[in-house]
Design an enzyme around this catalytic site. Structure first.
Site, PDB file in Angstrom:
ATOM      1  CD  GLU A  90      -8.800 -40.118 -10.832  1.00 24.24           C
ATOM      2  OE1 GLU A  90      -8.735 -40.356  -9.629  1.00 24.24           O
ATOM      3  OE2 GLU A  90      -9.747 -39.509 -11.355  1.00 24.24           O
ATOM      4  CB  CYS A 103     -12.863 -38.866 -19.653  1.00 26.14           C
ATOM      5  SG  CYS A 103     -11.963 -37.382 -19.191  1.00 26.14           S
ATOM      6  CB  CYS A 110      -1.456 -29.939 -16.097  1.00 25.23           C
ATOM      7  SG  CYS A 110      -1.641 -28.811 -17.510  1.00 25.23           S
ATOM      8  CB  CYS A 114      -6.175 -23.640 -15.250  1.00 20.68           C
ATOM      9  SG  CYS A 114      -5.652 -23.714 -16.977  1.00 20.68           S
ATOM     10  CB  CYS A 117      -7.425 -27.030 -13.112  1.00 20.46           C
ATOM     11  SG  CYS A 117      -6.974 -28.713 -13.630  1.00 20.46           S
ATOM     12  CB  CYS A 369     -14.342 -31.897 -15.071  1.00 24.54           C
ATOM     13  SG  CYS A 369     -15.592 -32.339 -16.197  1.00 24.54           S
TER      14      CYS A 369
HETATM   15  N1  SAH Z   1      -5.879 -29.472 -20.317  1.00 25.46           N
HETATM   16  C1  SAH Z   1      -7.021 -29.584 -21.133  1.00 25.46           C
HETATM   17  C2  SAH Z   1      -7.813 -30.853 -20.921  1.00 25.46           C
HETATM   18  C3  SAH Z   1      -7.977 -31.365 -19.523  1.00 25.46           C
HETATM   19  S1  SAH Z   1      -9.002 -30.443 -18.484  1.00 25.46           S
HETATM   20  C4  SAH Z   1      -7.905 -28.372 -20.968  1.00 25.46           C
HETATM   21  O1  SAH Z   1      -7.675 -27.578 -20.060  1.00 25.46           O
HETATM   22  O2  SAH Z   1      -8.814 -28.209 -21.774  1.00 25.46           O
HETATM   23  C5  SAH Z   1     -10.629 -30.811 -19.108  1.00 25.46           C
HETATM   24  C6  SAH Z   1     -11.674 -29.747 -18.759  1.00 25.46           C
HETATM   25  O3  SAH Z   1     -11.954 -29.769 -17.337  1.00 25.46           O
HETATM   26  C7  SAH Z   1     -11.200 -28.348 -19.078  1.00 25.46           C
HETATM   27  O4  SAH Z   1     -12.213 -27.612 -19.728  1.00 25.46           O
HETATM   28  C8  SAH Z   1     -10.924 -27.792 -17.709  1.00 25.46           C
HETATM   29  O5  SAH Z   1     -10.977 -26.409 -17.713  1.00 25.46           O
HETATM   30  C9  SAH Z   1     -11.988 -28.437 -16.877  1.00 25.46           C
HETATM   31  N2  SAH Z   1     -11.742 -28.394 -15.435  1.00 25.46           N
HETATM   32  C10 SAH Z   1     -10.561 -28.349 -14.791  1.00 25.46           C
HETATM   33  N3  SAH Z   1     -10.746 -28.305 -13.456  1.00 25.46           N
HETATM   34  C11 SAH Z   1     -12.079 -28.325 -13.246  1.00 25.46           C
HETATM   35  C12 SAH Z   1     -12.895 -28.324 -12.082  1.00 25.46           C
HETATM   36  N4  SAH Z   1     -12.383 -28.295 -10.854  1.00 25.46           N
HETATM   37  N5  SAH Z   1     -14.227 -28.367 -12.259  1.00 25.46           N
HETATM   38  C13 SAH Z   1     -14.758 -28.422 -13.496  1.00 25.46           C
HETATM   39  N6  SAH Z   1     -14.052 -28.441 -14.627  1.00 25.46           N
HETATM   40  C14 SAH Z   1     -12.719 -28.385 -14.507  1.00 25.46           C
HETATM   41 FE1  SF4 Z   2      -3.832 -28.158 -17.264  1.00 26.01          FE
HETATM   42 FE2  SF4 Z   2      -5.981 -28.200 -15.704  1.00 26.01          FE
HETATM   43 FE3  SF4 Z   2      -5.419 -26.027 -17.138  1.00 26.01          FE
HETATM   44 FE4  SF4 Z   2      -6.277 -28.246 -18.388  1.00 26.01          FE
HETATM   45  S1  SF4 Z   2      -7.444 -27.017 -16.909  1.00 26.01           S
HETATM   46  S2  SF4 Z   2      -4.547 -26.911 -18.969  1.00 26.01           S
HETATM   47  S3  SF4 Z   2      -5.336 -29.831 -17.072  1.00 26.01           S
HETATM   48  S4  SF4 Z   2      -4.177 -26.866 -15.468  1.00 26.01           S
END
Ligand code: SAH
Ligand code: SF4
Length: 396
Positions: A90, A103, A110, A114, A117, A369
């Site tokens: 996206e 964005c 990925c 995390c 996420c 996000c």
């Molecule tokens: N992988 C990179 C960039 C993509 S994620 C990173 O982790 O920084 C972009 C941002 O969205 C990151 O700060 C991530 O922690 C946040 N994010 C991921 N899942 C989310 C969620 N469910 N709600 C809010 N922010 C989220």
């Molecule tokens: Fe990957 Fe999501 Fe962690 Fe960013 S927040 S590094 S996209 S798993």
């Protein structure tokens, strides 16, 4: 066939050298592709017919395949792009009064997993190519310009370069009028969509170079932000190769908690990450790092955790951006209540840190996000269906 969206300035220069053409052709073609945003070699009307034919024999301009294109009530626009093999990524356009931010995604899925996420939960599919990363900015600019959107949100059809004639005098650089006047609809790019940009290093750096190139999008390094969960060696390389503005996903003020939320912390713990941030800062276009901190109810959102965080980062010039966690099906977290987010913000501000709370945009189209996996879940369901159909077939 070469996709012209796959080539940064060095790649284009090499292509024209191979074709036995003069180096300035590379710049000329870059203007056509990234500023005039043409979709075919044939449209490059100041190249001789012979050269167009020669180029078209080896190269095309192949933009993304759009699966869906939705605009939210607040103007946020989300495109779902097909990247093959049933994978989709996206990109989201966020208009604001003084800027338009895109964005973009860097990977399908990925691997870093995390805990909070949705992209992490779907696992890793593959890295996007340079053409697929650059193609996001190319396509969004084209789509917005075709709708007459400028950075200020005004309709300025007269600036529309698509299908229009090159206005510059013969021989002069053909910077599109909307680039000269700072009216391109997209003024800022953030690599905060799906994927970990530093885990797709080569294609991401090559794409960043196209974003910054004056013969392409011409964005300043301050207007391009890379967000990372903290791949320290790659961050050090980025500092050398192409230092853009940096956002780091912190999410916790101590290692045990961060180990749980951001598993890559087990490899590159906080002390290492923060010293890498300091190293990065002496090359960075901004004099601070943005620390992103997702607010998870009862997990990392207590005021004493804010104070712990403040002590942890006291030596790093930084700002905090608190992100209300966006739920997705099957997740084990809850979003922190507003009052708790405000109390956390106050604790950080009292400790002297500029702290903003990210406004959730495009909620009605799941563009916030971490809400980027809607279709992936569909796909998973479909895979289960296919699997059970296959199983049923085998059973008969
Ligand atoms: N992988 C990179 C960039 C993509 S994620 C990173 O982790 O920084 C972009 C941002 O969205 C990151 O700060 C991530 O922690 C946040 N994010 C991921 N899942 C989310 C969620 N469910 N709600 C809010 N922010 C989220
Ligand atoms: Fe990957 Fe999501 Fe962690 Fe960013 S927040 S590094 S996209 S798993």
């Amino acid at each position: 066939m070469i996709n012209l969206l796959d080539l940064d300035a060095a790649g284009l220069a090499a292509l024209f050298a191979d074709l036995g053409e003069k180096p300035f052709r590379a710049k000329q073609v870059s203007h056509w592709v990234h500023q005039r945003l043409v979709g075919e070699v044939e449209a490059m009307t100041d190249l001789s017919r012979a050269l167009r034919e020669k180029l078209a024999a080896v190269a095309t301009i192949h933009g993304p395949t759009v699966v869906s294109d939705t605009t939210a009530a607040d103007g946020t626009r989300k495109w779902l792009l097909d990247v093959g093999a049933g994978n989709a990524v996206e990109m989201v356009y966020i208009p604001e009064d003084d800027r338009g931010t895109l964005c973009i995604s860097s990977q399908a899925g990925c691997a870093l997993d995390c805990a909070f996420c949705s992209t992490g939960k779907q696992g890793f599919n593959r890295n996007l190519t340079t053409a697929e990363i650059v193609g996001q900015l190319w396509h969004a600019n084209r789509a917005l310009l075709a709708d007459g959107v400028s950075a200020t949100g005004r309709t300025e059809r007269e600036l529309l370069p698509l299908g229009g004639k090159a206005r510059s005098a013969k021989g002069a650089p053909m910077t599109a009028p909307w680039v000269e006047q700072g009216r391109a609809p997209i003024t800022n790019v953030v690599l905060m969509g799906m994927g970990e940009p530093l885990a797709n290093y080569d294609c991401v750096v090559s794409s960043l170079r196209v974003f910054l190139d004056d013969n392409a999008y011409g964005l300043s390094r301050r207007r391009v932000t890379l967000s990372t969960s903290g791949l320290v060696p790659a961050l050090d390389r980025l500092r050398e190769d192409c230092p853009v503005a940096l956002a780091v996903s912190l999410h916790a003020g101590n290692d045990p908690l961060r180990d749980r939320l951001v598993p890559i912390n087990r490899k590159y713990p906080l002390a290492q990450l923060l010293t890498a941030c300091l190293r990065y800062l002496d090359r960075a276009p901004r004099d601070f790092v943005t620390f992103e901190y997702v607010m998870l109810d009862g997990v990392n959102d207590a005021p004493e955790q804010a104070r712990e965080l403040a002590v942890l980062v006291r030596d790093v010039p930084c700002k905090f951006n608190l992100i209300p966690w966006n739920p997705f099906p099957g997740a084990e977290f809850r979003t922190s209540p507003r009052a708790r987010i405000l109390a956390f913000q106050k604790a950080l501000m009292d400790a002297g840190f500029v702290t903003t709370i990210r406004k959730t945009r495009g909620e009605d189209i799941d563009a916030a996000c971490g809400q980027l996996a809607g279709r992936v879940q569909d796909r998973t369901k479909r895979r289960i269906r296919i699997h059970s159909a296959a199983a049923a077939t085998t059973a008969h």
